[in-house]
Scaffold this motif. Structure first.
Motif, PDB file in Angstrom:
ATOM      1  N   ASP A  89       0.588  -1.283   0.318  1.00  0.00           N
ATOM      2  CA  ASP A  89       0.497   0.203   0.059  1.00  0.00           C
ATOM      3  C   ASP A  89       1.189   1.801  -0.360  1.00  0.00           C
ATOM      4  OD1 ASP A  89      -2.364   1.196   0.109  1.00  0.00           O
ATOM      5  OD2 ASP A  89      -2.085   2.001   1.955  1.00  0.00           O
ATOM      6  N   ARG A  90       1.584   1.185   0.891  1.00  0.00           N
ATOM      7  CA  ARG A  90       3.189   2.721   0.554  1.00  0.00           C
ATOM      8  C   ARG A  90       3.476   2.259  -0.738  1.00  0.00           C
ATOM      9  NH1 ARG A  90       3.892   0.345   5.731  1.00  0.00           N
ATOM     10  NH2 ARG A  90       6.424  -0.782   5.364  1.00  0.00           N
ATOM     11  N   GLU A  91       4.182   1.262  -1.372  1.00  0.00           N
ATOM     12  CA  GLU A  91       4.970   1.391  -2.450  1.00  0.00           C
ATOM     13  C   GLU A  91       3.770   1.970  -3.498  1.00  0.00           C
ATOM     14  OE1 GLU A  91       7.579   0.992  -3.966  1.00  0.00           O
ATOM     15  OE2 GLU A  91       8.449   0.738  -1.622  1.00  0.00           O
ATOM     16  N   ARG A  92       2.182   2.013  -3.322  1.00  0.00           N
ATOM     17  CA  ARG A  92       1.485   2.328  -4.569  1.00  0.00           C
ATOM     18  C   ARG A  92       0.566   4.001  -4.218  1.00  0.00           C
ATOM     19  NH1 ARG A  92      -1.759   5.057  -5.652  1.00  0.00           N
ATOM     20  NH2 ARG A  92      -4.444   5.636  -6.145  1.00  0.00           N
ATOM     21  N   ARG A  93       1.111   4.206  -2.729  1.00  0.00           N
ATOM     22  CA  ARG A  93       0.478   5.855  -2.768  1.00  0.00           C
ATOM     23  C   ARG A  93       1.962   7.163  -2.994  1.00  0.00           C
ATOM     24  NH1 ARG A  93      -3.356   6.011   1.338  1.00  0.00           N
ATOM     25  NH2 ARG A  93      -4.142   3.946   2.048  1.00  0.00           N
ATOM     26  N   LYS A  94       2.994   5.926  -3.308  1.00  0.00           N
ATOM     27  CA  LYS A  94       3.880   7.095  -3.605  1.00  0.00           C
ATOM     28  C   LYS A  94       3.847   8.438  -5.274  1.00  0.00           C
ATOM     29  CE  LYS A  94       8.354   4.359  -2.666  1.00  0.00           C
ATOM     30  NZ  LYS A  94       9.371   3.495  -3.543  1.00  0.00           N
ATOM     31  N   ALA A  95       4.136   9.444  -4.825  1.00  0.00           N
ATOM     32  CA  ALA A  95       3.158  10.078  -5.921  1.00  0.00           C
ATOM     33  C   ALA A  95       4.668  10.623  -6.928  1.00  0.00           C
ATOM     34  CB  ALA A  95       3.624  11.514  -4.981  1.00  0.00           C
ATOM     35  N   SER A  96       5.510   9.812  -6.860  1.00  0.00           N
ATOM     36  CA  SER A  96       6.401  10.306  -8.192  1.00  0.00           C
ATOM     37  C   SER A  96       5.677   9.001  -9.349  1.00  0.00           C
ATOM     38  CB  SER A  96       7.833   9.379  -7.085  1.00  0.00           C
ATOM     39  OG  SER A  96       8.251   8.628  -6.920  1.00  0.00           O
ATOM     40  N   GLY A  97       4.615   8.651  -8.675  1.00  0.00           N
ATOM     41  CA  GLY A  97       4.597   7.883  -9.997  1.00  0.00           C
ATOM     42  C   GLY A  97       4.039   8.166 -11.760  1.00  0.00           C
TER      43      GLY A  97
END
Length: 293
Positions: A89-97
């Motif tokens: 979940d934390r990986e998914r939330r990364k704003a740098s996507g």
């Protein structure tokens, strides 16, 4: 989910975050504890606990361990599953996507973010070629035919974003992709004959990739269990990060987040796959349709 604010990742509810928060809520209620008890264990506010349980904020590993201790959940496997879920979940939330640079992807941002960290996808498509296998002209023709774009200038960035997603099929960690597509989707003249000829050629090319399994559900299969809807099952490498099922309807995006839903759709996909043609036979059928064009 609009906007590219640096705070975006801390203020949105995600599929995995909601699942994790739901698990913690279930455990708290099973112990007849209030949010105030959880807040005291975390040395945090009740408001923060409420956000955690609604999936609105990422959860730190120490907080998960503290809550599990409070709720009497001490099983190592269970806690490891929650920790893995929180990490994903934390990986998914990364704003740098990369998807944040495409405004046209706002409605699919959550799905694309999951797709970006997934290890495998299983998708059943009734009416269209899956997005990961579409050519630019096919994707453009679908967007034009959809007729719901308020600003036609947004179509090209949408097409570019769809092509960018296809990078997951190659590189150092290529996505394992299993596709079953109905024969009708291959015969529908989206964009006209030339567009479909190119699209069918693309399918033949991608079928040669070792990480892609492509099957066609032929007309002659008759009635089958996938007739009512298309769906995609997203899977992750982390232990305990259970599958997520994604479905699009005419009015909304539907996420199926429970273990039961994941198992049911996994079984459904297997049944659909067994009724589809083997890959080598599917390739022959695609070639035959291409020659007809």
């Amino acid at each position: 989910m609009a906007g590219n604010s640096p705070d975006r990742g801390r203020t949105v509810s995600t599929v995995l975050g909601r699942r994790l928060g739901g698990e913690l809520l279930r455990m708290r209620e099973a112990r007849s504890l209030r949010q105030a008890h959880a807040a005291e264990a975390l040395t945090a506010s009740v408001a923060k606990v409420a956000k955690i349980e609604r999936g609105l904020v990422p959860i730190r590993d120490p907080d998960i361990r503290a809550l599990c201790h409070l709720y009497g959940e001490v099983g190592a496997d269970f806690i490891d599953r929650l920790l893995a879920l929180a990490k994903t979940d934390r990986e998914r939330r990364k704003a740098s996507g990369w998807w944040n640079q495409y405004p046209g992807l706002q409605s699919m941002a959550e799905y694309v973010a999951l797709e970006d960290i997934a290890t495998s996808l299983r998708t059943w498509q009734v009416a269209i070629v899956p997005g990961l296998l579409q050519t630019p002209d096919y994707a453009r023709a679908l967007a034009v035919g959809n007729g719901s774009w308020e600003d036609p200038d947004e179509i090209e960035p949408f097409v570019e974003s769809r092509m960018a997603r296809q990078a997951r099929l190659s590189g150092d960690r290529p996505l394992e992709l299993r596709v079953v597509v109905h024969e009708g989707a291959l015969r529908q003249l989206v964009g006209g004959r030339e567009v479909m000829k190119e699209q069918l050629g693309r399918l033949l090319d991608v079928a040669r990739q070792p990480n892609v399994k492509l099957q066609v559900m032929p007309y002659i299969a008759g009635a089958h269990p996938g007739m009512t809807s298309a769906f995609t099952i997203v899977s992750f490498a982390e232990p305990g990060a259970l599958d997520v099922v994604h479905m699009d309807t005419t009015s909304t995006t539907l996420w199926l987040e429970s273990d039961t839903d994941a198992e049911r759709h996994g079984s459904l996909f297997d049944r659909i796959s067994r009724l589809g043609l083997a890959q080598h036979t599917s390739v022959r059928l695609i070639n035959a349709i291409l020659k007809e064009l």
